[in-house]
Design a protein around this motif. Structure first.
Motif, PDB file in Angstrom:
ATOM      1  N   UNK A 245       0.775  -1.379   0.074  1.00  0.00           N
ATOM      2  CA  UNK A 245       0.032  -0.192   0.082  1.00  0.00           C
ATOM      3  C   UNK A 245       0.765   1.268   0.114  1.00  0.00           C
ATOM      4  N   UNK A 246       1.954   1.075   0.857  1.00  0.00           N
ATOM      5  CA  UNK A 246       2.809   2.525   0.849  1.00  0.00           C
ATOM      6  C   UNK A 246       3.911   2.420  -0.363  1.00  0.00           C
ATOM      7  N   UNK A 247       4.552   1.557  -0.596  1.00  0.00           N
ATOM      8  CA  UNK A 247       5.953   1.582  -1.305  1.00  0.00           C
ATOM      9  C   UNK A 247       5.577   1.129  -3.001  1.00  0.00           C
ATOM     10  N   UNK A 248       4.471   0.115  -3.020  1.00  0.00           N
ATOM     11  CA  UNK A 248       4.116  -0.575  -4.411  1.00  0.00           C
ATOM     12  C   UNK A 248       3.122   0.176  -5.177  1.00  0.00           C
ATOM     13  N   UNK A 249       2.103   0.579  -4.651  1.00  0.00           N
ATOM     14  CA  UNK A 249       0.900   1.010  -5.300  1.00  0.00           C
ATOM     15  C   UNK A 249       1.270   1.926  -6.417  1.00  0.00           C
ATOM     16  N   UNK A 250       1.639   3.132  -6.049  1.00  0.00           N
ATOM     17  CA  UNK A 250       2.042   4.247  -6.939  1.00  0.00           C
ATOM     18  C   UNK A 250       3.047   3.797  -8.171  1.00  0.00           C
ATOM     19  N   UNK A 251       4.174   3.359  -7.730  1.00  0.00           N
ATOM     20  CA  UNK A 251       4.906   3.006  -8.628  1.00  0.00           C
ATOM     21  C   UNK A 251       4.817   1.977  -9.546  1.00  0.00           C
ATOM     22  N   UNK A 252       3.812   0.846  -8.988  1.00  0.00           N
ATOM     23  CA  UNK A 252       3.414  -0.107  -9.691  1.00  0.00           C
ATOM     24  C   UNK A 252       2.306   0.382 -10.978  1.00  0.00           C
ATOM     25  N   UNK A 253       1.634   1.168 -10.421  1.00  0.00           N
ATOM     26  CA  UNK A 253       0.833   1.748 -11.442  1.00  0.00           C
ATOM     27  C   UNK A 253       1.457   2.599 -12.449  1.00  0.00           C
ATOM     28  N   UNK A 254       2.301   3.568 -12.069  1.00  0.00           N
ATOM     29  CA  UNK A 254       3.272   4.278 -13.012  1.00  0.00           C
ATOM     30  C   UNK A 254       3.979   3.526 -13.872  1.00  0.00           C
ATOM     31  N   UNK A 255       4.530   2.443 -13.700  1.00  0.00           N
ATOM     32  CA  UNK A 255       5.696   1.760 -14.467  1.00  0.00           C
ATOM     33  C   UNK A 255       5.198   0.380 -14.886  1.00  0.00           C
ATOM     34  N   UNK A 256       4.147  -0.214 -14.482  1.00  0.00           N
ATOM     35  CA  UNK A 256       3.466  -1.725 -14.728  1.00  0.00           C
ATOM     36  C   UNK A 256       2.106  -1.566 -15.236  1.00  0.00           C
ATOM     37  N   UNK A 257       1.525  -0.411 -14.931  1.00  0.00           N
ATOM     38  CA  UNK A 257       0.171  -0.381 -15.184  1.00  0.00           C
ATOM     39  C   UNK A 257      -0.802  -1.335 -14.568  1.00  0.00           C
ATOM     40  N   UNK A 258      -0.478  -1.411 -13.185  1.00  0.00           N
ATOM     41  CA  UNK A 258      -1.272  -2.226 -12.461  1.00  0.00           C
ATOM     42  C   UNK A 258      -0.888  -1.986 -10.884  1.00  0.00           C
ATOM     43  N   UNK A 259      -1.817  -2.326 -10.067  1.00  0.00           N
ATOM     44  CA  UNK A 259      -1.955  -2.494  -8.554  1.00  0.00           C
ATOM     45  C   UNK A 259      -1.522  -3.682  -8.054  1.00  0.00           C
ATOM     46  N   UNK A 260      -0.434  -3.644  -6.831  1.00  0.00           N
ATOM     47  CA  UNK A 260      -0.279  -4.975  -6.135  1.00  0.00           C
ATOM     48  C   UNK A 260      -1.429  -5.840  -5.631  1.00  0.00           C
ATOM     49  N   UNK A 261      -1.239  -7.028  -5.914  1.00  0.00           N
ATOM     50  CA  UNK A 261      -2.314  -7.897  -5.334  1.00  0.00           C
ATOM     51  C   UNK A 261      -2.545  -7.512  -3.994  1.00  0.00           C
ATOM     52  N   UNK A 262      -1.412  -7.437  -2.779  1.00  0.00           N
ATOM     53  CA  UNK A 262      -1.944  -7.135  -1.580  1.00  0.00           C
ATOM     54  C   UNK A 262      -2.635  -5.959  -1.171  1.00  0.00           C
ATOM     55  N   UNK A 263      -2.765  -5.075  -2.075  1.00  0.00           N
ATOM     56  CA  UNK A 263      -3.551  -3.649  -1.980  1.00  0.00           C
ATOM     57  C   UNK A 263      -4.844  -3.775  -2.494  1.00  0.00           C
ATOM     58  N   UNK A 264      -4.914  -4.713  -3.606  1.00  0.00           N
ATOM     59  CA  UNK A 264      -6.013  -4.886  -4.124  1.00  0.00           C
ATOM     60  C   UNK A 264      -7.129  -5.864  -3.365  1.00  0.00           C
ATOM     61  N   UNK A 265      -6.311  -6.696  -2.246  1.00  0.00           N
ATOM     62  CA  UNK A 265      -7.225  -7.289  -1.392  1.00  0.00           C
ATOM     63  C   UNK A 265      -8.058  -6.545  -0.748  1.00  0.00           C
ATOM     64  N   UNK A 266      -7.823  -5.460  -0.256  1.00  0.00           N
ATOM     65  CA  UNK A 266      -8.767  -4.490   0.462  1.00  0.00           C
ATOM     66  C   UNK A 266      -9.376  -3.227  -0.175  1.00  0.00           C
ATOM     67  N   UNK A 267      -8.759  -2.993  -1.502  1.00  0.00           N
ATOM     68  CA  UNK A 267      -8.924  -1.874  -2.107  1.00  0.00           C
ATOM     69  C   UNK A 267     -10.056  -2.012  -3.371  1.00  0.00           C
ATOM     70  N   UNK A 268      -9.744  -3.172  -3.867  1.00  0.00           N
ATOM     71  CA  UNK A 268     -10.474  -3.356  -5.210  1.00  0.00           C
ATOM     72  C   UNK A 268     -11.793  -3.181  -5.268  1.00  0.00           C
ATOM     73  N   UNK A 269     -12.812  -3.560  -4.290  1.00  0.00           N
ATOM     74  CA  UNK A 269     -14.065  -3.340  -4.301  1.00  0.00           C
ATOM     75  C   UNK A 269     -14.428  -1.933  -3.999  1.00  0.00           C
ATOM     76  N   UNK A 270     -13.724  -1.201  -3.590  1.00  0.00           N
ATOM     77  CA  UNK A 270     -13.921   0.293  -3.373  1.00  0.00           C
ATOM     78  C   UNK A 270     -13.414   1.165  -4.592  1.00  0.00           C
ATOM     79  N   UNK A 271     -12.702   0.512  -5.471  1.00  0.00           N
ATOM     80  CA  UNK A 271     -12.221   1.500  -6.638  1.00  0.00           C
ATOM     81  C   UNK A 271     -13.294   1.904  -7.374  1.00  0.00           C
TER      82      UNK A 271
END
Length: 440
Positions: A245-271
């Protein structure tokens, strides 16, 4: 002593950083109200209920402050423009007085041989836009792109570098989940939407600046070394969630075009609906990435809903804010980011520094602990460069003691001491250490 300029590559740049609301004095020059004014006016949110109305009065004292930067031998000044100063309602009418101020400021940098490194947003959302839902509202990306166009049209011909949004984790998670920054929410749905919309706004701003002819564009993310609080598997899982949530979420979006799975466990249904379709915009090509780094955290599992984690104190020496001093974490992120996300893309350390219990005595501040902090982190920077990391610059936080958000004026990060009664500036021992290091 600090490492010398000559210890670094010939094209390596050094600078110091500030932000608009923290130093300018927001009541000056026709600026509109921000959600930080509202947050600070709410009892219990900010130490001593302090706000940025006067701050360091940089709005009027900027020539003196730029002289301090140039006098130390810095190459770069990382500064920010205030959205509410440029567009008091966040949309529509432009405040000519505000744009004129930034015009003078940029010209003043160039006159002193300083490279202007612009950040378009360092947390002062116009209150009128907060009333419309702020970063929870998808329209925020369009509002921000319009503001970007106004600033780019006025300043873009003289800017050395530009980044849209400082530390999107603080904007999204700290302000909407932890409630520790404006707007002070504790709402996971608001958090997921704000984090996504901040990234969408970033991409729209990059597109707007490219269209206006600007180059050397980047992003600035903050990183916090996540360590398990103990040797248990549960602590390791909790640290991994924090890291996602802290270190991967934003750089993963910027450079991989995806959100990390561990963050999506809690955030996906609210996006927001259709969020996956926004990565084309979010991934607008960048010329560099800025790394803000201060500390590590010891993470342990906790009862309750996702992310079900807590922080525990660690054994390392601590700053005046209680943050552990962990220089190895900076090396960890420089090598990890280059390896896993950015490759050969240039990296800059865009913030690094510490709060210390500085005391002005007989016209001097002997902040040897801050000098030691910089020395250790510069050593880790040199280590990363020797290992092939394309690190191109280092910017200290901060030039001045300032309004440190929810901490008010108590915690001092500056190379220059500010007396908040008289506004007298006094360079500290750390300022003089930098001046000596940048000569050699």
């Amino acid at each position: 002593m600090l490492p010398k300029r000559s210890d670094f590559p010939d094209d390596f740049v050094f600078g110091a950083a500030t932000s608009a609301y923290q130093i300018e004095g927001h009541r000056a020059g026709g600026a509109g109200p921000t959600h930080w004014d509202s947050f600070a006016a709410t009892p219990g949110n900010v130490a001593h209920a302090e706000d940025g109305a006067r701050a360091c009065d940089h709005y009027h004292r900027w020539p003196q402050d730029l002289d301090l930067l140039a006098g130390a031998g810095f190459d770069v000044y990382r500064f920010s423009t205030s959205w509410a100063r440029v567009m008091p309602e966040g949309r529509g009418a432009v405040n000519a007085e505000g744009l004129d101020f930034y015009d003078r400021l940029v010209d003043g940098m160039l006159e002193r041989g300083l490279k202007p490194a612009l950040t378009l947003y360092h947390w002062e959302l116009p209150a009128a836009l907060a009333d419309l839902g702020g970063w929870r509202n998808r329209d925020s990306a369009d509002w921000f792109a319009d503001y970007t166009q106004v600033v780019a049209a006025r300043l873009g011909d003289r800017i050395w570098s530009a980044a849209p949004i400082n530390e999107p984790w603080c904007v999204g998670w700290m302000g909407h989940f932890l409630g520790l920054h404006a707007p002070g929410l504790r709402d996971i749905r608001a958090t997921a939407r704000a984090m996504h919309h901040v990234l969408l706004a970033h991409g729209r701003a990059i597109q707007a600046m490219r269209a206006a002819g600007l180059g050397n564009l980047g992003a600035v993310c903050n990183f916090e070394y996540a360590l398990p609080a103990d040797d248990t598997a549960a602590a390791a899982r909790a640290a991994a969630r924090h890291d996602a949530c802290f270190n991967q979420f934003f750089v993963s979006a910027l450079f991989r075009g995806e959100y990390p799975a561990e963050a999506l466990e809690g955030l996906a249904r609210h996006l927001p609906q259709g969020w996956q379709d926004d990565f084309t915009t979010i991934q607008a090509p960048l010329d560099w990435l800025g790394v803000n780094y201060y500390t590590c955290k010891r993470i342990a599992p906790a009862p309750g809903p996702w992310p079900a984690l807590t922080e525990r104190p660690g054994p390392l020496p601590k700053t005046a804010t209680g943050w552990e001093i962990c220089p190895e974490g900076l090396h960890h992120f420089l090598t990890r980011i280059a390896r896993d996300y950015t490759g050969a893309l240039p990296l800059y350390i865009t913030e690094n520094g510490m709060a210390a219990p500085d005391v002005l005595h007989a016209g001097t501040v002997t902040d040897t602990d801050r000098i030691a902090y910089f020395r250790a982190h510069l050593a880790q920077s040199l280590r990363a460069i020797a290992e092939g990391v394309p690190l191109r610059g280092y910017m200290a936080w901060s030039l001045l003691d300032n309004y440190e958000w929810a901490l008010g004026y108590e915690k001092r990060f500056g190379l220059v001491h500010v007396d908040f009664e008289t506004l007298q500036r006094t360079p500290k021992a750390s300022y003089h250490a930098w001046a000596q290091a940048l000569k050699g």
